[in-house]
Design an enzyme around this catalytic site. Structure first.
Site, PDB file in Angstrom:
ATOM      1  N   SER A 104     -11.524 -71.134  -2.333  1.00 26.72           N
ATOM      2  CA  SER A 104     -10.081 -71.100  -2.562  1.00 26.72           C
ATOM      3  C   SER A 104      -9.619 -72.427  -3.134  1.00 26.72           C
ATOM      4  CB  SER A 104      -9.383 -70.845  -1.217  1.00 26.72           C
ATOM      5  OG  SER A 104      -8.004 -71.122  -1.315  1.00 26.72           O
TER       6      SER A 104
ATOM      7  N   TYR B 172      -7.767 -72.060   8.254  1.00 31.88           N
ATOM      8  CA  TYR B 172      -8.383 -71.155   7.278  1.00 31.88           C
ATOM      9  C   TYR B 172      -8.962 -71.965   6.114  1.00 31.88           C
ATOM     10  CZ  TYR B 172      -8.578 -68.343   3.065  1.00 31.88           C
ATOM     11  OH  TYR B 172      -8.993 -67.784   1.885  1.00 31.88           O
TER      12      TYR B 172
ATOM     13  N   LYS C 225     -13.016 -72.819   4.544  1.00 32.75           N
ATOM     14  CA  LYS C 225     -13.502 -72.690   3.150  1.00 32.75           C
ATOM     15  C   LYS C 225     -14.159 -73.996   2.709  1.00 32.75           C
ATOM     16  CE  LYS C 225     -12.404 -68.506   2.402  1.00 32.75           C
ATOM     17  NZ  LYS C 225     -13.456 -67.514   2.261  1.00 32.75           N
TER      18      LYS C 225
HETATM   19  P1  NAD Z   1      -9.677 -58.828   2.850  1.00 33.22           P
HETATM   20  O1  NAD Z   1      -9.294 -59.109   4.257  1.00 33.22           O
HETATM   21  O2  NAD Z   1      -9.013 -57.689   2.157  1.00 33.22           O
HETATM   22  O3  NAD Z   1     -11.262 -58.620   2.761  1.00 33.22           O
HETATM   23  C1  NAD Z   1     -12.164 -59.245   3.656  1.00 33.22           C
HETATM   24  C2  NAD Z   1     -13.097 -58.158   4.180  1.00 33.22           C
HETATM   25  O4  NAD Z   1     -14.040 -58.761   5.081  1.00 33.22           O
HETATM   26  C3  NAD Z   1     -12.375 -57.068   4.963  1.00 33.22           C
HETATM   27  O5  NAD Z   1     -12.774 -55.807   4.458  1.00 33.22           O
HETATM   28  C4  NAD Z   1     -12.832 -57.250   6.408  1.00 33.22           C
HETATM   29  O6  NAD Z   1     -12.900 -56.029   7.093  1.00 33.22           O
HETATM   30  C5  NAD Z   1     -14.189 -57.899   6.207  1.00 33.22           C
HETATM   31  N1  NAD Z   1     -14.653 -58.749   7.306  1.00 33.22           N
HETATM   32  C6  NAD Z   1     -13.963 -59.718   7.966  1.00 33.22           C
HETATM   33  N2  NAD Z   1     -14.755 -60.305   8.873  1.00 33.22           N
HETATM   34  C7  NAD Z   1     -15.978 -59.726   8.769  1.00 33.22           C
HETATM   35  C8  NAD Z   1     -17.217 -59.896   9.436  1.00 33.22           C
HETATM   36  N3  NAD Z   1     -17.357 -60.811  10.403  1.00 33.22           N
HETATM   37  N4  NAD Z   1     -18.266 -59.122   9.079  1.00 33.22           N
HETATM   38  C9  NAD Z   1     -18.126 -58.183   8.114  1.00 33.22           C
HETATM   39  N5  NAD Z   1     -16.979 -57.964   7.455  1.00 33.22           N
HETATM   40  C10 NAD Z   1     -15.917 -58.729   7.779  1.00 33.22           C
HETATM   41  O7  NAD Z   1      -9.481 -60.183   2.025  1.00 33.22           O
HETATM   42  P2  NAD Z   1      -9.513 -60.453   0.456  1.00 33.22           P
HETATM   43  O8  NAD Z   1      -8.154 -60.833   0.034  1.00 33.22           O
HETATM   44  O9  NAD Z   1     -10.224 -59.354  -0.235  1.00 33.22           O
HETATM   45  O10 NAD Z   1     -10.376 -61.786   0.445  1.00 33.22           O
HETATM   46  C11 NAD Z   1     -11.788 -61.767   0.240  1.00 33.22           C
HETATM   47  C12 NAD Z   1     -12.316 -63.189   0.351  1.00 33.22           C
HETATM   48  O11 NAD Z   1     -11.658 -64.018  -0.599  1.00 33.22           O
HETATM   49  C13 NAD Z   1     -12.085 -63.836   1.723  1.00 33.22           C
HETATM   50  O12 NAD Z   1     -13.204 -64.636   2.039  1.00 33.22           O
HETATM   51  C14 NAD Z   1     -10.867 -64.705   1.479  1.00 33.22           C
HETATM   52  O13 NAD Z   1     -10.809 -65.795   2.354  1.00 33.22           O
HETATM   53  C15 NAD Z   1     -11.111 -65.159   0.042  1.00 33.22           C
HETATM   54  N6  NAD Z   1      -9.871 -65.558  -0.650  1.00 33.22           N
HETATM   55  C16 NAD Z   1      -8.825 -64.681  -0.706  1.00 33.22           C
HETATM   56  C17 NAD Z   1      -7.644 -65.074  -1.326  1.00 33.22           C
HETATM   57  C18 NAD Z   1      -6.469 -64.124  -1.387  1.00 33.22           C
HETATM   58  O14 NAD Z   1      -5.363 -64.572  -1.716  1.00 33.22           O
HETATM   59  N7  NAD Z   1      -6.629 -62.822  -1.132  1.00 33.22           N
HETATM   60  C19 NAD Z   1      -7.532 -66.347  -1.898  1.00 33.22           C
HETATM   61  C20 NAD Z   1      -8.628 -67.210  -1.830  1.00 33.22           C
HETATM   62  C21 NAD Z   1      -9.803 -66.793  -1.190  1.00 33.22           C
HETATM   63  C1  UD1 Z   2      -1.532 -69.183   0.620  1.00 37.85           C
HETATM   64  C2  UD1 Z   2      -2.263 -70.144   1.529  1.00 37.85           C
HETATM   65  C3  UD1 Z   2      -3.652 -70.427   0.969  1.00 37.85           C
HETATM   66  C4  UD1 Z   2      -4.401 -69.121   0.752  1.00 37.85           C
HETATM   67  C5  UD1 Z   2      -3.568 -68.204  -0.138  1.00 37.85           C
HETATM   68  C6  UD1 Z   2      -4.215 -66.857  -0.299  1.00 37.85           C
HETATM   69  C7  UD1 Z   2      -0.544 -71.534   2.625  1.00 37.85           C
HETATM   70  C8  UD1 Z   2       0.036 -72.913   2.723  1.00 37.85           C
HETATM   71  N1  UD1 Z   2      -1.496 -71.374   1.674  1.00 37.85           N
HETATM   72  O1  UD1 Z   2      -1.391 -69.789  -0.658  1.00 37.85           O
HETATM   73  O2  UD1 Z   2      -4.377 -71.251   1.875  1.00 37.85           O
HETATM   74  O3  UD1 Z   2      -5.660 -69.374   0.129  1.00 37.85           O
HETATM   75  O4  UD1 Z   2      -2.282 -67.998   0.455  1.00 37.85           O
HETATM   76  O5  UD1 Z   2      -4.223 -66.145   0.904  1.00 37.85           O
HETATM   77  O6  UD1 Z   2      -0.197 -70.634   3.357  1.00 37.85           O
HETATM   78  N2  UD1 Z   2       6.509 -67.532  -0.855  1.00 37.85           N
HETATM   79  C9  UD1 Z   2       7.840 -67.233  -0.625  1.00 37.85           C
HETATM   80  N3  UD1 Z   2       8.116 -66.213   0.223  1.00 37.85           N
HETATM   81  C10 UD1 Z   2       7.156 -65.483   0.859  1.00 37.85           C
HETATM   82  C11 UD1 Z   2       5.810 -65.788   0.617  1.00 37.85           C
HETATM   83  C12 UD1 Z   2       5.525 -66.833  -0.235  1.00 37.85           C
HETATM   84  O7  UD1 Z   2       8.723 -67.872  -1.183  1.00 37.85           O
HETATM   85  O8  UD1 Z   2       7.497 -64.572   1.640  1.00 37.85           O
HETATM   86  C13 UD1 Z   2       6.185 -68.604  -1.820  1.00 37.85           C
HETATM   87  C14 UD1 Z   2       5.379 -69.747  -1.232  1.00 37.85           C
HETATM   88  O9  UD1 Z   2       6.230 -70.734  -0.700  1.00 37.85           O
HETATM   89  C15 UD1 Z   2       4.601 -70.218  -2.472  1.00 37.85           C
HETATM   90  C16 UD1 Z   2       4.394 -68.930  -3.285  1.00 37.85           C
HETATM   91  O10 UD1 Z   2       5.398 -68.016  -2.822  1.00 37.85           O
HETATM   92  O11 UD1 Z   2       5.382 -71.095  -3.236  1.00 37.85           O
HETATM   93  C17 UD1 Z   2       3.021 -68.285  -3.077  1.00 37.85           C
HETATM   94  O12 UD1 Z   2       2.796 -68.145  -1.661  1.00 37.85           O
HETATM   95  P1  UD1 Z   2       1.528 -67.351  -1.094  1.00 37.85           P
HETATM   96  O13 UD1 Z   2       1.414 -66.032  -1.758  1.00 37.85           O
HETATM   97  O14 UD1 Z   2       1.626 -67.356   0.401  1.00 37.85           O
HETATM   98  O15 UD1 Z   2       0.286 -68.218  -1.582  1.00 37.85           O
HETATM   99  P2  UD1 Z   2      -0.016 -69.787  -1.398  1.00 37.85           P
HETATM  100  O16 UD1 Z   2       0.981 -70.435  -0.530  1.00 37.85           O
HETATM  101  O17 UD1 Z   2      -0.235 -70.375  -2.736  1.00 37.85           O
END
Ligand code: NAD
Ligand code: UD1
Length: 339
Positions: free
Chosen positions: A125, A150, A154
């Site tokens: 991330s 969290y 990472k």
């Molecule tokens: P998600 O929660 O939709 O997917 C994660 C999946 O992992 C789920 O299906 C859950 O059931 C499974 N899981 C959790 N713990 C587990 C375990 N111990 N064993 C097996 N399965 C398990 O999340 P996502 O948004 O698809 O994110 C996927 C990856 O990307 C995660 O590692 C997340 O941290 C990373 N990531 C996501 C974002 C985002 O904004 N969505 C941003 C940066 C990084």
């Molecule tokens: C957040 C997490 C980051 C994580 C990412 C994906 C924090 C500080 N960071 O990123 O660690 O990897 O999500 O899961 O939580 N916002 C609003 N109203 C809302 C929600 C968000 O105004 O209800 C704004 C936030 O202030 C930000 C932007 O929208 O400026 C994006 O927010 P968000 O989607 O939560 O992502 P990040 O904060 O970038």
């Protein structure tokens, strides 16, 4: 074509990546404990592609589940999505985050070593970057101490994987630093299905638009940005999914551990997202200005030149595409996969 183990493959980014892998002709084995997802996503992936994948309901923290997956299927590479991802929750139950995200990643790499599989793509991330860096963020900039547990998991897993690849040259590891994934497959059949009240902007916007939430709270309008609201780099989940295929190709022919930013390189403010969403989709999103959210930075967007040059990856979708596709998914599935 390769046989890919996808941990967390039933989740939001995982399901979109499984779809792209199948479309590209790969074989896919998903290992997911379904703690934050439903098998329905995988059924739909198979419907959309007309191809089948193997599903194992299992946990990355359980060596038996992992060994069984590797013993039953001849795996060439692993894409590792499984883990917990709610920032607020990670402050309340840090041990669960350390267990799933850090211990789970160690169990996974140990099982890979036992099975003789050394190609890995890890979901990292942009949160690993030091907050003092000025955007656009590039991979040579220092990482910092994330403001939440969290983000800390990472960073730790990135560091463990870097050390592993230095110590053992058999490993080939890609660290993909995602910016802000949004959007959904254009069919509207798979998408993001958060449990409870969404923490992230995009699912909150779509849930207000569909009538599940009253109004969006915009966290702060006094940042030093174009309109005072926070600026982020939103990336279409299908573009993000394709970055994993590019990283796999790169890693199947290389050794060592390397990080790539996966973002468009464009920063958009919260108000720009809300206004563009309304314009593209013709729906209103009620909102209020609320205080800043603790831990937020004003601006975060990527320099994606390394991914473009080294992985041959480009982001194809615009902000308008992302917002139209998010809405298409939400409209068709007002209560997610439970619809
Ligand atoms: P998600 O929660 O939709 O997917 C994660 C999946 O992992 C789920 O299906 C859950 O059931 C499974 N899981 C959790 N713990 C587990 C375990 N111990 N064993 C097996 N399965 C398990 O999340 P996502 O948004 O698809 O994110 C996927 C990856 O990307 C995660 O590692 C997340 O941290 C990373 N990531 C996501 C974002 C985002 O904004 N969505 C941003 C940066 C990084
Ligand atoms: C957040 C997490 C980051 C994580 C990412 C994906 C924090 C500080 N960071 O990123 O660690 O990897 O999500 O899961 O939580 N916002 C609003 N109203 C809302 C929600 C968000 O105004 O209800 C704004 C936030 O202030 C930000 C932007 O929208 O400026 C994006 O927010 P968000 O989607 O939560 O992502 P990040 O904060 O970038």
């Amino acid at each position: 074509m390769a046989n890919i183990l996808v941990t967390g493959g039933a989740g939001y980014i995982g399901s979109h990546t499984c779809l792209e892998l199948l479309e590209a002709g790969h074989d896919v084995v998903v290992l997911d404990n379904l703690s934050n997802s439903s098998e329905e996503s995988l059924k739909r992936v198979q419907e959309l592609t007309g191809k089948s994948l193997k599903f194992i309901q299992g946990d990355i923290r359980d060596p038996h589940d992992l060994d069984q997956a590797f013993a039953t299927h001849k795996i060439d590479a692993v894409i590792h999505f499984a883990g917990l991802k709610a920032v607020g929750e990670s402050q309340k139950i840090p041990l669960s985050y350390f267990d799933h995200n850090i211990a789970g990643s160690i169990q996974l790499t140990q099982a890979m070593e036992r099975a003789g599989v050394f190609n890995l793509v890890f979901s990292s991330s942009a949160t690993v970057y030091d907050e003092a860096n000025i955007s656009p963020l590039d991979e040579t900039m220092p990482t910092g101490m994330p403001s939440n547990n969290y983000g800390y998991t990472k960073l730790i897993v990135e560091q463990l994987l870097q050390k592993l690849a230095i110590a053992d040259p058999r490993w080939s590891i890609a660290l993909l630093r995602y910016f802000n994934p949004v959007g959904a497959h254009k069919s509207g059949r798979i998408g993001e299905d958060p449990q409870g009240i969404p923490n992230n902007l995009m699912p909150y916007v779509t849930q207000v638009a569909v009538g599940r939430r009253e109004k969006l709270s915009i966290y702060g309008d006094d940042y030093d940005t174009i309109d005072g609201t926070g600026v982020r780099d939103y990336i279409h989940v299908v573009d993000l999914a394709n970055a994993h295929l590019c990283a796999l190709n790169n890693r199947l022919n290389a050794k060592g551990c390397r990080a790539w930013n996966i973002g468009t390189g464009n920063g958009c403010s919260v108000l720009e997202v809300k206004n563009t969403f309304e314009k593209v989709n013709g729906v209103a999103v009620a909102y209020e200005i609320a205080p800043r959210r603790s831990g937020d930075v004003a601006t975060s967007f990527a320099n994606n030149a390394r991914a473009v040059t080294e992985l041959g990856w480009t982001a194809k979708y615009t902000l308008e595409d992302m917002l139209a596709d998010s809405w298409n998914w939400q409209k068709q599935n007002p209560t997610g996969y439970q619809s």
